[in-house]
Enzyme design. Structure first.
Site, PDB file in Angstrom:
ATOM      1  N   ASP A   1       3.339 -43.576 -13.423  1.00 19.21           N
ATOM      2  CA  ASP A   1       3.428 -42.171 -13.820  1.00 19.21           C
ATOM      3  C   ASP A   1       2.964 -41.902 -15.241  1.00 19.21           C
ATOM      4  OD1 ASP A   1       4.411 -41.550 -11.393  1.00 19.21           O
ATOM      5  OD2 ASP A   1       6.417 -40.986 -12.064  1.00 19.21           O
TER       6      ASP A   1
ATOM      7  N   VAL B   1      11.922 -50.085 -26.422  1.00 17.59           N
ATOM      8  CA  VAL B   1      10.684 -50.235 -27.181  1.00 17.59           C
ATOM      9  C   VAL B   1      10.537 -49.031 -28.101  1.00 17.59           C
ATOM     10  CG1 VAL B   1       8.164 -50.270 -26.977  1.00 17.59           C
ATOM     11  CG2 VAL B   1       9.581 -51.590 -25.375  1.00 17.59           C
TER      12      VAL B   1
ATOM     13  N   PHE C   1       8.388 -48.878 -10.160  1.00 19.08           N
ATOM     14  CA  PHE C   1       7.563 -49.368  -9.052  1.00 19.08           C
ATOM     15  C   PHE C   1       6.302 -50.078  -9.548  1.00 19.08           C
ATOM     16  CE2 PHE C   1      10.005 -46.070  -6.808  1.00 19.08           C
ATOM     17  CZ  PHE C   1      10.457 -46.822  -5.741  1.00 19.08           C
TER      18      PHE C   1
ATOM     19  N   GLY D   1       8.701 -51.572 -18.622  1.00 14.04           N
ATOM     20  CA  GLY D   1       9.068 -50.675 -17.532  1.00 14.04           C
ATOM     21  C   GLY D   1       9.248 -51.412 -16.220  1.00 14.04           C
TER      22      GLY D   1
ATOM     23  N   GLU E   1      14.472 -30.929  -1.320  1.00 14.71           N
ATOM     24  CA  GLU E   1      15.506 -31.828  -0.806  1.00 14.71           C
ATOM     25  C   GLU E   1      16.881 -31.454  -1.362  1.00 14.71           C
ATOM     26  OE1 GLU E   1      13.303 -35.253  -2.042  1.00 14.71           O
ATOM     27  OE2 GLU E   1      12.596 -35.701  -0.011  1.00 14.71           O
TER      28      GLU E   1
ATOM     29  N   ALA F   1       5.734 -43.057  -5.620  1.00 19.27           N
ATOM     30  CA  ALA F   1       5.947 -44.499  -5.621  1.00 19.27           C
ATOM     31  C   ALA F   1       4.746 -45.295  -5.084  1.00 19.27           C
ATOM     32  CB  ALA F   1       7.213 -44.824  -4.832  1.00 19.27           C
TER      33      ALA F   1
END
Lengths: 420, 420
Positions: free
Chosen positions: B299, B78, B13, B10, B170, B315
């Site tokens: 996460d 993976v 962040f 991964g 947003e 993040a």
């Protein structure tokens, strides 16, 4: 009385120049395109090769005419034209009536009767084409990094570009630079400098529309960048395994088609005579033969230049035709005599080879090298639409020039891992 | 002796912060991601709403580590982990041995057992998600311009956003501004100011992770922008025709899912205990339960904060976890005692509402309005990777701010005309 209704099909260089030229004329205009954006095709190869991103060279067509309420923009696909009823037929069954119709539908790539090559050898005409080529080029390096079989690895690191016109030359130069300058420090299992970029051309030289000495210079520059130029080789087969040219088979996993061009089906819609490339053979006022109210402009029109050759399929030629048709329409509406027949003015030919060389052929002046490259860059930034795009492209170029880093190296869309 | 091999799955962040934190440590690192790019997810909604283009918020992962020869980047998927053999299994059959494994595979959107809603109500986690949402929003306006049936037209001009967390808020704010400020001068048959943007939330308020007065301000600001906020409404069905909430059916053609999050399958690979959202319940050193050599960060990890609540999926939390795991690995390799258990430091919550309002909740300081918006903007530009992206995003924002024109309004990819 209803205002005269001009319907324009195609929001490319010819279509936009026509709409611009009709500003203030007593008409209402409907501009139809199956895309929502105008595309600055001369820089499309830079999207395909990770130098620019898609939004830097494309603009929503309707945003260009926000201040012209008489212009209606439609995102729709045209399926045909009914000349009797004077209507344009759209996919979905709608139809739109016209008083004057302008076909500026452009061209697409052609495989000379081998359309089955398209999936393995995509051409470069749309933003999707560009991101497809970008994805395939980047994935080839990624897969080579994972690959243990040396033969497969070599095929993954072989890129064949078919056709050595400006697009082919530009693609080959930048892919070779990407492999030799940008990528080497980023891979651990492969040496990307061993990448083969092969530019195949059936004719006797690269960039055949330029003077011979400029062609020779372009070829030498390409070879310095590591490109293998194979002239006088016609491609006879393209498969997922590689390319065949005569007796030679080159194993490769990425092929780009930059060889042939085919006009859009405007001639078929009209039942009009077309040349071999499908272009409508127009009259000296750029009208479809025998039609008073139907004009054809840009890459889909076949116009003979004074030299006896057809007008080339480049942006300035399309713009001149769009502007000319606007003048003809204005004259008709004002009851003035028709303007003199269309006359193409060739302003010059430009092509870049890699990141800091270019050739320019103005006829009266021939240039090559870095000065030509600067003129090329400034000219292209000038022709972009709007200050914002100019700033963005200038920023990208300055950045790449200084850092040797390409900023738009994204692999996106569904085909994330190529299944073969 | 072979160097200690850290495999990181991964490149989000958490993964990047881990690799950064291991700089100079006596390890070699393999960083695996199924994408070739790191994505700045906090600004992904701006790609979905035509403010930014894809390449402005994503970077090729391997380019970030060009100067660290001990880091190998692999684009691969993976499929599982063999803890006995200490190997990571890849699609295609390869496997990669590890000494230490870090799972930082992130999360995706969840439909609470209604995965059949995904095609009509896409979530927002990847660049493709963002361009899909952008395409659907733009096409809805285009189709409305062509539509003659008033009911269909209204459904086309209705946008439902499910979930009033930061992403939902947003998206709703910007879509409403797009319809009310940017688009009106560009359409001739529809008035885009009549567009309905409906923000649906099952809970009692918007942005529930913020203080109540900030939530109330956010809701008022959204309503001023023309967004219809429906609180206490759980969505019970999403179809191509519309959204059902309890007894109410809202006909609409564009739905965006911003409601639920589901961790990636890391827990399944490990056979480890997971919480309802699929996150691996880790020990205080962020190790998978009972595993010495497997860490989980970001996460996909379930970590309890001092307040008793789980650490939020944002993040800064992922970065802190990545940095912490790097410290643990360094200590182990140096034979030093393990660092104190992971402790999350909440630096604050930020959210924007439209183009010039934001809320900031630092705990000790609460801000709202334009000052918060400027702090939000500067913070986000600061956290982007590299000078080039910072310049590009800053240019885009300044441009939008001054011109009210969105620059990234392209409809691309296959689904050019939505078939319904």
């Amino acid at each position: 009385m209803q205002e005269h209704h001009v319907v324009v099909i195609g929001g490319g260089f010819a279509g936009l120049q026509l709409v611009n030229g009709l500003k203030g004329a007593p008409v209402r205009i409907t501009l139809i395109d199956r895309r929502n954006h105008h595309l600055f095709q001369p820089l499309l190869y830079q999207v395909a090769t990770t130098l620019l991103s898609t939004s830097e060279i494309a603009w929503p067509i309707r945003s260009l005419y926000r201040d012209r309420p008489e212009v209606t923009t439609l995102l729709a696909e045209v399926t045909g034209i009914d000349r009797q009823a004077k209507t344009v037929l759209l996919k979905g069954g709608e139809s739109i009536g016209y008083d004057t119709l302008v076909l500026a539908t452009g061209a697409t790539h052609a495989y000379f009767g081998h359309d089955e090559w398209e999936p393995v050898a995509p051409g470069l005409k749309t933003l999707e084409d560009a991101t497809t080529i970008r994805r395939r080029v980047l994935l080839a390096f990624e897969q080579a990094e994972m690959e243990t079989d040396p033969a497969v690895r070599e095929a993954l690191l072989t890129f064949v570009i078919v056709g050595a016109g400006p697009t082919g030359v530009e693609l080959a130069g930048i892919i070779s630079e990407l492999a030799r300058v940008t990528l080497p420090p980023e891979f651990r299992h492969i040496d990307t400098r061993t990448t083969k970029v092969i530019l195949v051309e059936a004719g006797p030289r690269v960039l055949s529309s330029f003077a011979e000495d400029l062609s020779a210079y372009a070829q030498k520059t390409l070879e310095k960048l590591g490109v293998e130029v194979r002239l006088g080789h016609a491609v006879t087969a393209c498969t997922a395994e590689g390319v065949t040219m005569g007796d030679t088979f080159v194993p490769c996993r990425t092929i780009v088609w930059a060889a042939g061009v085919q006009a859009s089906p405007a001639a078929t819609w009209l039942g009009a005579p077309a040349d071999r490339a499908g272009r409508v053979v127009v009259d000296p006022a750029l009208r479809a033969p025998g039609e008073e109210d139907i004009f054809v402009a840009g890459d889909t029109a076949m116009v003979i230049w004074e030299s006896g050759k057809p007008v080339p399929g480049i942006a300035p030629a399309a713009k001149q035709q769009g502007a000319y048709v606007a003048k003809v329409i204005r004259a008709r509406l004002a009851g003035r005599p028709a303007p003199a027949p269309f006359r193409y003015r060739h302003q010059g030919s430009l092509a870049t080879i890699g990141k800091s060389a270019a050739i320019i052929d103005f006829g009266w002046l021939k240039l090559r090298g870095w000065l030509a490259w600067w003129i090329w860059g400034i000219a292209h930034i000038y022709f972009l639409i709007g200050t914002r795009s100019r700033l963005a492209v200038a920023l990208s170029w300055v950045w790449i020039y200084m850092s040797r880093q390409h900023s738009a190296r994204l692999i996106t869309q569904k085909e994330t891992m190529r299944e073969e």
